[in-house]
Design an enzyme around this catalytic site. Structure first.
Site, mmCIF file in Angstrom:
data_model
loop_
_atom_site.group_PDB
_atom_site.id
_atom_site.type_symbol
_atom_site.label_atom_id
_atom_site.label_comp_id
_atom_site.label_asym_id
_atom_site.label_seq_id
_atom_site.Cartn_x
_atom_site.Cartn_y
_atom_site.Cartn_z
ATOM 1 N N ILE A 1 -7.150 7.815 -1.820
ATOM 2 C CA ILE A 1 -6.984 6.479 -1.694
ATOM 3 C C ILE A 1 -7.757 6.163 -0.268
ATOM 4 O O ILE A 1 -7.531 6.687 0.866
ATOM 5 C CB ILE A 1 -5.410 6.031 -1.342
ATOM 6 N N SER A 2 -8.661 5.027 -0.357
ATOM 7 C CA SER A 2 -9.860 4.837 0.476
ATOM 8 C C SER A 2 -9.003 3.921 1.810
ATOM 9 O O SER A 2 -8.032 3.557 1.663
ATOM 10 C CB SER A 2 -10.923 3.686 0.095
ATOM 11 N N GLN A 3 -9.728 4.333 2.797
ATOM 12 C CA GLN A 3 -9.037 3.706 4.238
ATOM 13 C C GLN A 3 -9.116 2.055 3.890
ATOM 14 O O GLN A 3 -9.951 1.485 3.099
ATOM 15 C CB GLN A 3 -9.850 3.950 5.129
ATOM 16 N N ARG B 1 0.865 -1.198 -0.041
ATOM 17 C CA ARG B 1 0.033 -0.086 0.011
ATOM 18 C C ARG B 1 0.949 1.449 0.118
ATOM 19 O O ARG B 1 0.499 2.109 -0.465
ATOM 20 C CB ARG B 1 -1.121 0.065 1.124
#
Length: 214
Positions: A61-63, A35
């Site tokens: 960027i999503s959790q 990530r």
């Protein structure tokens, strides 16, 4: 120096498993995909934090938990052809690529699409195709899709995406206003489309002909 593998392992245990993410394949994919390589250098130490991060051009960027929840909801077995709407950093596409046969990802922002494609190529992904286009129109030339994942909020589910979902397929999309949405799972079956609410979320706008105006 941060041990990023340990950071991913900790992320999986404290943010995903503890909140009910149970699909072993999803958990392993998120342990594997680096990530930190999908965020800017200045944000690498925060890459595994329990919140979204900016990736430029007013996008995020999503959790990790939301990535895992949306991915788990697709119930992927490994043979699927997937359509992703909103490539963003490319992280979600990488997770999907670990779990399915092919991923077709659409990004309306050329800069983000280019950066995501560069990252994905460096990591060796051969089963992801990134295209710059209006994601609300889907990808008719490659339809139907076994699964469709939308990573931006829309006032209503774009009809082209429903039309491009294979029978037996699953679509996950945030639906609501610009401040908050409900994450909706659509399952396509012989008797029509079944909708299930997966809970409240907050995403950036899905801009396009069948979404929000830019």
């Amino acid at each position: 120096m941060i041990n990023f593998q340990k950071a991913r392992d900790r992320m999986v245990e404290t943010q995903l498993v503890s909140r009910g993410i149970h699909d072993r394949r999803v958990l392993e994919a998120m342990r594997k995909v680096p990530r930190h390589l999908f965020v800017d250098e200045a944000l690498k130490e925060q890459a595994h934090s329990d919140h979204p991060l900016p990736i430029g051009d007013k996008q995020t960027i999503s959790q990790p938990y939301i990535v895992a929840l949306m991915t788990q909801s697709l119930e992927l077995q490994g043979h699927e052809k997937i359509l992703e709407i909103g490539t963003g950093s490319g992280y979600q596409a990488a997770v999907l690529a670990e779990l399915a046969e092919r991923v077709f990802s659409i990004e309306r922002n050329p800069n983000l699409a280019y950066r995501a494609n560069q990252t994905l190529q460096k990591l060796g992904y051969k089963n992801i195709i990134v295209r710059v286009a209006d994601g609300t129109l889907g990808w008719p030339d490659e339809a139907p899709f076994d699964a469709i994942l939308v990573t931006a909020g829309t006032p209503k589910i774009p009809q082209p995406l429903l039309d491009q979902l294979a029978e037996g397929g699953r679509l996950v999309v945030p639906v609501g206003d610009r401040l908050a949405q409900e994450l909706v799972l659509v399952e396509s079956g012989p008797e029509g489309m079944k909708h299930t609410n997966l809970g409240g979320v907050r995403f950036v706008d899905l801009v396009g002909k069948w979404g929000w105006e830019g």
